[in-house]
Design a protein around this motif. Structure first.
Motif, short mmCIF file in Angstrom:
data_model
loop_
_atom_site.label_atom_id
_atom_site.label_comp_id
_atom_site.label_asym_id
_atom_site.label_seq_id
_atom_site.Cartn_x
_atom_site.Cartn_y
_atom_site.Cartn_z
N UNK A 131 27.95 65.97 69.18
CA UNK A 131 27.54 65.75 67.79
C UNK A 131 27.95 64.36 67.31
N UNK A 132 27.04 63.71 66.65
CA UNK A 132 27.33 62.37 66.15
C UNK A 132 28.27 62.47 64.95
N UNK A 133 27.89 63.34 64.03
CA UNK A 133 28.62 63.43 62.77
C UNK A 133 28.90 64.89 62.46
N UNK A 134 30.14 65.18 62.13
CA UNK A 134 30.50 66.55 61.80
C UNK A 134 31.19 66.58 60.44
N UNK A 135 30.67 67.42 59.54
CA UNK A 135 31.29 67.63 58.24
C UNK A 135 31.99 68.97 58.32
N UNK A 136 33.31 68.96 58.14
CA UNK A 136 34.11 70.16 58.41
C UNK A 136 34.75 70.65 57.12
N UNK A 137 34.25 71.76 56.59
CA UNK A 137 34.84 72.39 55.41
C UNK A 137 35.12 71.41 54.28
N UNK A 138 34.22 70.49 54.08
CA UNK A 138 34.44 69.48 53.06
C UNK A 138 34.12 70.04 51.68
N UNK A 139 35.08 69.92 50.77
CA UNK A 139 34.81 70.32 49.39
C UNK A 139 35.31 69.22 48.47
N UNK A 140 34.82 69.26 47.24
CA UNK A 140 35.23 68.23 46.29
C UNK A 140 35.33 68.84 44.90
N UNK A 141 36.50 68.72 44.31
CA UNK A 141 36.70 69.16 42.94
C UNK A 141 37.09 67.94 42.12
N UNK A 142 36.33 67.67 41.07
CA UNK A 142 36.69 66.56 40.19
C UNK A 142 37.58 67.10 39.08
N UNK A 143 38.70 66.41 38.81
CA UNK A 143 39.58 66.89 37.74
C UNK A 143 38.84 66.92 36.41
N UNK A 144 39.20 67.89 35.56
CA UNK A 144 38.54 68.01 34.27
C UNK A 144 38.78 66.78 33.41
N UNK A 145 37.80 66.46 32.60
CA UNK A 145 37.92 65.33 31.71
C UNK A 145 38.60 65.79 30.42
N UNK A 146 39.64 65.11 30.01
CA UNK A 146 40.38 65.43 28.79
C UNK A 146 40.67 66.92 28.66
N UNK A 147 41.38 67.44 29.65
CA UNK A 147 41.81 68.83 29.59
C UNK A 147 40.71 69.84 29.80
N UNK A 148 39.49 69.38 30.13
CA UNK A 148 38.40 70.32 30.37
C UNK A 148 38.53 70.99 31.73
N UNK A 149 37.61 71.90 32.01
CA UNK A 149 37.57 72.56 33.30
C UNK A 149 37.34 71.55 34.41
N UNK A 150 38.03 71.69 35.54
CA UNK A 150 37.69 70.84 36.68
C UNK A 150 36.28 71.14 37.15
N UNK A 151 35.61 70.11 37.69
CA UNK A 151 34.23 70.31 38.15
C UNK A 151 34.22 70.54 39.65
N UNK A 152 33.73 71.71 40.07
CA UNK A 152 33.59 71.96 41.50
C UNK A 152 32.25 71.42 41.94
N UNK A 153 32.25 70.19 42.42
CA UNK A 153 30.99 69.52 42.76
C UNK A 153 30.46 70.00 44.11
N UNK A 154 31.37 70.30 45.00
CA UNK A 154 30.95 70.67 46.35
C UNK A 154 31.83 71.80 46.86
N UNK A 155 31.19 72.92 47.23
CA UNK A 155 31.90 74.02 47.87
C UNK A 155 32.18 73.63 49.32
N UNK A 156 33.13 74.29 49.98
CA UNK A 156 33.38 73.94 51.38
C UNK A 156 32.07 73.92 52.16
N UNK A 157 31.78 72.76 52.74
CA UNK A 157 30.48 72.54 53.36
C UNK A 157 30.66 72.17 54.82
N UNK A 158 29.81 72.73 55.66
CA UNK A 158 29.82 72.38 57.08
C UNK A 158 28.47 71.85 57.47
N UNK A 159 28.48 70.81 58.31
CA UNK A 159 27.22 70.21 58.71
C UNK A 159 27.44 69.49 60.04
#
Ligand SMILES: Nc1ncnc2c1ncn2[C@@H]1O[C@H](COP(=O)(O)OP(=O)(O)O)[C@@H](O)[C@H]1O
Ligand SMILES: [Mg+2]
Lengths: 258, 260
Positions: free
Chosen positions: B1-29
């Motif tokens: 495999x050239x490129x492997x994405x392994x359980x990659x997730x991304x949560x952006x911290x909430x803005x000014x005390x807001x809810x954090x943004x779950x932009x990406x669930x654990x992703x495999x590719x």
């Protein structure tokens, strides 16, 4: 009809620009020739011209002009050489900013003219003192303004450079600096304008040559024509330097003005 | 495999005390060498986030990305990127923009010029070498951006809605151009778009991402023969694929719309 932001033609722009000068001189002539203002306090335009002619041909005023221009350029160049690199470092690297910014912001508000008595004590009334006044007046402003410009470099361009293999210093050298070069040139143009006021103040207070010295001398003689001539000379030199700066920028940064 | 994405997730911290943004669930590719992957999904589903993490421009909250088995730690010339916004360096001419990465690599002037000339030809910008970006149309700017990324000969080419701002005709031509280059030279490509037709026409595999929090919902091969001519867009096989993907994507768009 006046429509917002509607461009004005080239010839009408020139005519309008000149019209204001004409109006200004007309009002001045009206006030002085008409006898509404005392001659002692305000010379009329013709007296100003003949006083100016006398200054240039008899009193060697051109020498004073050269001296003043030299001081401005000297102090300004010294300030630019030190401030531009510092400003770039400060804009690019946050720890450098954290280290310098509070002091520079404070120092920027120290009025350069208030340093003159102190500088006279330290450096006498020679050239060094004049250059230092201009230096103090310019250096902190340039540092801060350059830092702000560099700090606002487009993020997407920096990211593009990273994905093309630039190192951290590569991004500073090959993106942050060229991207902001026109901005930095513009800042220098602006600050050079301010440097003119500092030099005149320095020459008013402790000097034996220069435009400011001529002006303060003329005050003692009540030669208001000479004073006005001196002020107009400063304005004209400012206009010329501004024009040159703009022309150079246009040549240097054709990518921006193309 | 050239490129492997392994359980990659991304949560952006909430803005000014807001809810954090779950932009990406654990992703495999897993991306094979010379694969051309299109990624479609509703706006805000994390396509750019995924691409930026692969590029090394953003850090995953968890998981990792492997290129040729080595973990990605930051941006680098082995992963070329073409952005949606116009990111040509405005102070450099078209030729100097394309040469940018080669110069960073320290390639001698002569070689640089040869490579730049060949890419100028490939993207059809002959005669515009000495133009500044602001003198170019949007399509020409993106062609230059593609050439700039390719001239660096990256292991993987990442494109984030590169033709999104272009009009339909120009966009169609750009798709053919990119596809043509890929068919001739082979390259591992990940291509993000929100246009299903574009995704099918250009890709060998289409990934559909779900609405926030983003994850890969469908992974569908596109079995249309190469070289592809633009007329393939009107073939029955193409239409069938398009119908299926449109369905999948519609569900997600409805989801995304209901969330707001
Ligand atoms: N730097 C950021 N800070 C906070 N939230 C972000 C940031 N970048 C993206 N997001 C959020 O993450 C989600 C996914 O964004 P993005 O990856 O840009 O979506 P797409 O490219 O699919 O339209 C969006 O809801 C967006 O608001
Ligand atoms: Mg996006």
């Amino acid at each position: 009809m006046l429509r917002p932001l509607e461009p004005v033609g080239r010839s009408s722009r020139i005519v309008l620009g000149i019209a204001f000068f004409v109006l200004f001189v007309a009002l001045w002539a009206f006030a002085t020739f008409g006898g509404y203002v005392s001659r002692t306090f305000l010379a009329d335009p013709l007296t100003m011209v003949s006083d100016g002619w006398n200054l240039l041909t008899v009193q060697g005023f051109s020498q004073d002009i050269l001296v003043t221009v030299g001081r401005v350029l000297g102090g300004f160049a010294l300030a630019a050489v030190i401030a531009v690199p510092l400003g770039i470092l400060m804009g690019a690297y946050k720890p450098v900013e954290a280290f310098l910014e509070p002091f520079v912001s404070f120092a920027r508000y120290l009025p350069a003219s208030a340093f003159i008595p102190l500088l006279i004590l330290w450096a006498g009334i020679g050239e060094m003192q004049k250059i230092l006044v201009i230096f103090i007046g310019s250096v902190f402003n340039i540092i801060l303004m350059v830092a702000v410009a560099v700090g606002h470099t487009r993020r997407d361009l920096m990211e593009a450079a990273y994905t093309l293999g630039s190192s951290d210093t590569g991004v500073v050298r090959r993106v942050m600096m060229p991207a902001n070069a026109p901005e930095i040139a513009e800042i220098l143009r602006l600050v050079l304008g301010w440097a003119w006021t500092y030099v005149i103040v320095a020459e008013l207070i402790g000097s034996s040559s220069g435009i400011g010295y001529m002006i303060i001398n003329s005050q003692a003689l009540l030669a208001t024509g000479q004073i006005i001539f001196g002020i107009i000379v400063i304005g004209i030199i400012g206009l010329i330097s501004d024009f040159l700066f703009k022309a150079i920028n246009r040549r240097l940064f054709r990518w921006r003005f193309a | 495999m050239k490129l492997v994405v392994e359980n990659v997730s991304r949560v952006f911290p909430g803005v000014r005390g807001g809810e954090p943004v779950r932009a990406l669930e654990p992703t495999n590719l897993q991306v094979a060498t010379n694969d051309f992957i299109s990624v479609v999904g509703p706006s805000g589903c994390g396509k750019s986030t995924l691409l930026r993490i692969i590029a090394g421009l953003d850090r995953p909250s968890a998981g990792r990305v492997l290129l040729d088995g080595k973990p990605v730690a930051g941006p680098g010339p082995d992963r070329g990127v073409v952005f949606q916004s116009y990111t040509l360096f405005p102070w450099l001419t078209v030729a100097d923009n394309i040469a940018f990465g080669l110069r960073e690599k320290g390639l001698p002037e002569r070689q640089r010029r040869e490579i730049v000339a060949s890419y100028i030809d490939k993207v059809g910008l002959r005669g515009f070498e000495n133009h500044w970006p602001k003198q170019l149309s949007g399509g020409m700017q993106q062609r230059t951006a593609v050439a700039r990324a390719l001239a660096n000969n990256p292991e993987v080419l990442l494109l984030d809605e590169p033709f999104g701002a272009l009009d339909n005709q120009t966009r169609g031509l750009m798709q053919e151009l990119l596809l043509g280059i890929w068919e001739r030279e082979q390259k591992t490509v990940i291509f993000v778009t929100h246009d299903i037709e574009e995704a099918i026409f250009i890709g060998s595999r289409v990934l559909v991402m779900s609405a926030r929090p983003g994850r890969i919902k469908t992974d569908m091969p596109v079995e249309l023969a190469h070289p592809r001519h633009y007329t393939v867009k009107t073939s029955p096989a193409f239409s069938a694929l398009k119908a299926r993907l449109t369905d999948e994507l519609r569900d997600e768009a409805v989801h995304a719309a209901n969330e707001h």
